[in-house]
Scaffold this motif. Structure first.
Motif, PDB file in Angstrom:
ATOM      1  N   UNK A  29     -29.296   4.287  22.137  1.00 36.68           N
ATOM      2  CA  UNK A  29     -29.478   5.072  23.340  1.00 36.68           C
ATOM      3  C   UNK A  29     -28.715   6.379  23.270  1.00 36.68           C
ATOM      4  N   UNK A  30     -29.366   7.446  23.684  1.00 26.85           N
ATOM      5  CA  UNK A  30     -28.760   8.781  23.642  1.00 26.85           C
ATOM      6  C   UNK A  30     -29.048   9.475  24.965  1.00 26.85           C
ATOM      7  N   UNK A  31     -28.027  10.090  25.524  1.00 28.70           N
ATOM      8  CA  UNK A  31     -28.199  10.863  26.749  1.00 28.70           C
ATOM      9  C   UNK A  31     -29.004  12.115  26.424  1.00 28.70           C
ATOM     10  N   UNK A  52     -30.704  10.819  32.129  1.00 25.79           N
ATOM     11  CA  UNK A  52     -31.924  10.417  31.453  1.00 25.79           C
ATOM     12  C   UNK A  52     -31.616  10.158  29.989  1.00 25.79           C
ATOM     13  N   UNK A  53     -32.082   9.014  29.488  1.00 24.81           N
ATOM     14  CA  UNK A  53     -31.828   8.594  28.115  1.00 24.81           C
ATOM     15  C   UNK A  53     -33.123   8.568  27.309  1.00 24.81           C
ATOM     16  N   UNK A  88     -34.058   6.279  33.138  1.00 24.39           N
ATOM     17  CA  UNK A  88     -33.242   7.051  34.074  1.00 24.39           C
ATOM     18  C   UNK A  88     -32.257   6.125  34.784  1.00 24.39           C
ATOM     19  N   UNK A  89     -30.981   6.545  34.772  1.00 22.86           N
ATOM     20  CA  UNK A  89     -29.901   5.827  35.435  1.00 22.86           C
ATOM     21  C   UNK A  89     -29.350   6.747  36.519  1.00 22.86           C
ATOM     22  N   UNK A  90     -29.255   6.237  37.752  1.00 25.77           N
ATOM     23  CA  UNK A  90     -28.777   7.059  38.861  1.00 25.77           C
ATOM     24  C   UNK A  90     -27.544   6.425  39.502  1.00 25.77           C
ATOM     25  N   UNK A 104     -18.393   8.992  33.254  1.00 24.97           N
ATOM     26  CA  UNK A 104     -18.313   8.058  32.128  1.00 24.97           C
ATOM     27  C   UNK A 104     -19.508   7.118  32.254  1.00 24.97           C
ATOM     28  N   UNK A 105     -20.319   7.065  31.203  1.00 27.71           N
ATOM     29  CA  UNK A 105     -21.489   6.194  31.237  1.00 27.71           C
ATOM     30  C   UNK A 105     -21.465   5.224  30.064  1.00 27.71           C
TER      31      UNK A 105
END
Length: 124
Positions: A29-31, A52-53, A88-90, A104-105
């Motif tokens: 996974x990459x941002x 978004x990844x 997508x992570x919110x 920090x994700x």
């Protein structure tokens, strides 16, 4: 197997391994993008962070934490994977004052690869 067949198979296996190595290396996974942007400055405080990844995310193992310049965690909401776009992570955040914030994700993609990172953004 006869010796000539073994001589042929070994190079074929080696070539396949070399050809697949880049695909395996990039399978994490990459941002790809973030709102607010990585190292960016916004004039209006965001109500939601949107990361978004490049791969679909596993909701149970994907998080975002936001901290102010003193390292104090902001908000108590949990990050959510978008049900429509699983890349997508919110994270909903309370009203942010002017200042610099660190994000920090940590995520786990659908194929069980883990990735993590940090970035900063500022609110004027």
């Amino acid at each position: 197997m006869k010796a000539p067949t073994r001589k042929f198979i070994a190079p074929v296996i080696a070539i396949c391994a070399i050809a697949l190595a880049p695909a395996i290396a990039f399978a994490h996974g990459k941002l790809e993008s973030a709102e607010p942007p990585v190292n960016g400055t916004v004039s209006t405080a965001p109500g939601i962070l949107r990361l978004t990844f490049n791969e679909d995310l596993e909701p149970a193992f994907s998080t975002i934490k936001v901290a102010d310049a003193n390292g104090a965690t902001i908000g108590d909401e949990k990050a959510r994977v978008d049900p429509v776009n699983k890349r997508v992570l919110t994270l909903a955040v309370p009203k942010l004052a002017a200042g610099t914030y660190s994000v920090q994700w940590a995520v786990m993609t659908g194929d069980s690869h883990k990735a993590k990172g940090t970035y900063k953004f500022s609110v004027n």
